[in-house]
Motif scaffolding. Structure first.
Motif, PDB file in Angstrom:
ATOM      1  N   ALA A 137       0.826  -1.203   0.000  1.00 38.31           N
ATOM      2  CA  ALA A 137       0.000   0.000   0.000  1.00 38.31           C
ATOM      3  C   ALA A 137       0.863   1.256   0.000  1.00 38.31           C
ATOM      4  O   ALA A 137       0.562   2.234  -0.708  1.00 38.31           O
ATOM      5  CB  ALA A 137      -0.930  -0.007   1.217  1.00 38.31           C
ATOM      6  N   ASN A 138       1.937   1.238   0.774  1.00 38.76           N
ATOM      7  CA  ASN A 138       2.850   2.390   0.798  1.00 38.76           C
ATOM      8  C   ASN A 138       3.515   2.597  -0.562  1.00 38.76           C
ATOM      9  O   ASN A 138       3.720   3.732  -1.003  1.00 38.76           O
ATOM     10  CB  ASN A 138       3.923   2.192   1.873  1.00 38.76           C
ATOM     11  CG  ASN A 138       3.349   2.265   3.281  1.00 38.76           C
ATOM     12  OD1 ASN A 138       2.302   2.869   3.492  1.00 38.76           O
ATOM     13  ND2 ASN A 138       4.001   1.640   4.237  1.00 38.76           N
ATOM     14  N   ALA A 139       3.859   1.481  -1.223  1.00 39.96           N
ATOM     15  CA  ALA A 139       4.484   1.577  -2.545  1.00 39.96           C
ATOM     16  C   ALA A 139       3.515   2.176  -3.561  1.00 39.96           C
ATOM     17  O   ALA A 139       3.891   3.039  -4.371  1.00 39.96           O
ATOM     18  CB  ALA A 139       4.946   0.192  -3.010  1.00 39.96           C
ATOM     19  N   VAL A 140       2.254   1.737  -3.515  1.00 40.22           N
ATOM     20  CA  VAL A 140       1.243   2.279  -4.428  1.00 40.22           C
ATOM     21  C   VAL A 140       1.027   3.763  -4.152  1.00 40.22           C
ATOM     22  O   VAL A 140       0.877   4.568  -5.075  1.00 40.22           O
ATOM     23  CB  VAL A 140      -0.084   1.502  -4.294  1.00 40.22           C
ATOM     24  CG1 VAL A 140      -1.190   2.196  -5.084  1.00 40.22           C
ATOM     25  CG2 VAL A 140       0.087   0.079  -4.787  1.00 40.22           C
ATOM     26  N   ASN A 141       1.042   4.134  -2.875  1.00 45.25           N
ATOM     27  CA  ASN A 141       0.895   5.548  -2.531  1.00 45.25           C
ATOM     28  C   ASN A 141       2.024   6.392  -3.115  1.00 45.25           C
ATOM     29  O   ASN A 141       1.821   7.534  -3.536  1.00 45.25           O
ATOM     30  CB  ASN A 141       0.850   5.722  -1.010  1.00 45.25           C
ATOM     31  CG  ASN A 141      -0.573   5.759  -0.477  1.00 45.25           C
ATOM     32  OD1 ASN A 141      -1.465   6.296  -1.118  1.00 45.25           O
ATOM     33  ND2 ASN A 141      -0.779   5.178   0.682  1.00 45.25           N
TER      34      ASN A 141
END
Length: 400
Positions: free
Chosen positions: A173-177
């Motif tokens: 999720a952090n990477a997608v953000n």
């Protein structure tokens, strides 16, 4: 010059882009068509990243949601208030959109003969068929209803996974953000092209359209903050809600308006909750949780822009469909990204309820980016102030 622009905030760069776009449209209209590629690339980037964004963020949010250590007696009613507040906000957006209908300037020739579902049975049938779509096909075809359904189901399943697996989902999720932030950092360039082309083609009609849409969005958010939220607080506390409501708006909402980040406003809310007498054991769980999932402003944005799209396409929608839209907007808002303008990327989920194509939905997202200077700031102020407001209200509720 580029270094100076890089140091400016995203809001400042978007304002500059809008001014330059209007200037090009007014003084050099013959150049505007050549700038359409900038807007097209931006919309294409949004279209590419939106499906994986919805899937990963909602999945991770549900999988990692937990309330530990005996806080449930206080946290559960706060969660109920979060959910009810978002749903009522979406309903308010439906009502305002009916009374003050908005239209958008869209390239929607492929949707000219589009009709909404004709009955409740057809609505439920389309929803169920979208829900059970193959997840890979749903992602590839941008079937956002199917993507949302699989994200929720897998999120619930992953709640029983190991901590390592949950940590991986958080990292994903952090990477997608980070990818979203990269795309949104190019928003000023895309908005420059979109504004130049749109104003060159439609002139001042565009300005009045944006102003009306912005008035509907902000008016609805003020209605939620000053009418719906106080009614909910009064029901819970059995007392005059406005002193608490106005204090939360003043001390939390104004800060959030300028930071445009519910997460960045968590320390402000924790300090305010402490001064309001909320136990730290409750505030330390409810405030960060609200920053992640309590998105009344996002549900307003998603609903208003979706109904504006529906109205632009000439579709007639019954009350049942609007009720289902409110539910979809509420669930979608919970998965809104924490980046500026993150709620706009959830609009295709709601548009999918009306079989509106992703191409058209992403044009709506781009329009939202143009007005996000005020829309996103006001939305964040509503979201963040509501976190501490509902937490304090439950804490002040009279014991049975």
């Amino acid at each position: 010059m580029f270094a100076a622009l890089a140091r400016m905030s995203l809001v400042t760069r978007i304002i500059i882009a809008i001014i330059l776009g209007v200037a090009v449209a007014v003084f050099f209209p013959q150049v505007a068509p050549y700038l359409s590629l900038l807007g097209d690339l931006f919309i294409k980037a949004l279209k590419s990243v939106a499906p994986i964004l919805v899937f990963v963020l909602v999945l991770s949010s549900i999988a990692n949601f937990s309330v530990g250590g005996g806080h449930s007696a206080k946290i559960r009613p706060i969660m109920y208030m979060y959910a009810i507040g978002m749903f009522l906000s979406a309903l308010a957006a439906v009502f305002v959109s009916i009374v003050f209908p908005s239209t958008l300037l869209l390239d929607a020739s492929s949707q000219a003969n589009l009709q909404p579902p004709g009955s409740l049975v057809e609505i439920l049938k389309n929803l169920l068929l979208s829900f059970v779509a193959n997840p890979i096909v749903a992602l590839s075809e941008a079937n956002f209803i199917g993507i949302l359904a699989w994200a929720v189901v897998l999120g619930i399943a992953f709640r029983h996974a190991t901590d390592t697996s949950k940590a991986f989902l958080t990292d994903a999720a952090n990477a997608v953000n980070k990818v979203i932030r990269l795309v949104i950092n190019f928003a000023p360039i895309g908005i420059f092209g979109l504004v130049a082309v749109t104003f060159a083609n439609a002139g001042l009609k565009t300005l009045s359209s944006y102003a009306h849409l912005l008035a509907v969005l902000l008016g609805t958010m003020f209605f939620v903050a000053l009418v719906i939220n106080p009614i909910m607080v009064a029901f819970v506390t059995r007392a005059n809600p406005y002193p608490l409501v106005l204090q939360c708006l003043r001390e939390s909402g104004i800060t959030a308006f300028f930071t445009r980040s519910s997460a960045a406003n968590i320390p402000v809310n924790l300090d305010l909750a402490k001064r309001l007498g909320v136990p730290e054991s409750t505030a330390s769980v409810a405030i960060p949780l609200g920053a992640a999932i309590n998105m009344a402003g996002a549900s307003v944005t998603i609903t208003v822009l979706t109904l504006a799209t529906v109205n632009t396409l000439g579709m007639t929608v019954d009350f049942t469909t609007m009720l289902i839209l409110s539910v979809v907007a509420t669930v979608s808002a919970c998965g809104a990204s924490g980046v500026a303008g993150g709620s706009l990327l959830l609009i295709p989920v709601a548009c999918g309820l009306f079989n509106i194509s992703t191409d058209v939905a992403m044009q709506v997202v781009a329009i939202g980016m143009v007005i996000s200077v005020l829309q996103d700031s006001t939305e964040t102020a509503l979201n963040s102030s509501t976190d501490v407001l509902f937490t304090a209200a439950v804490d002040r509720a009279p014991s049975k």
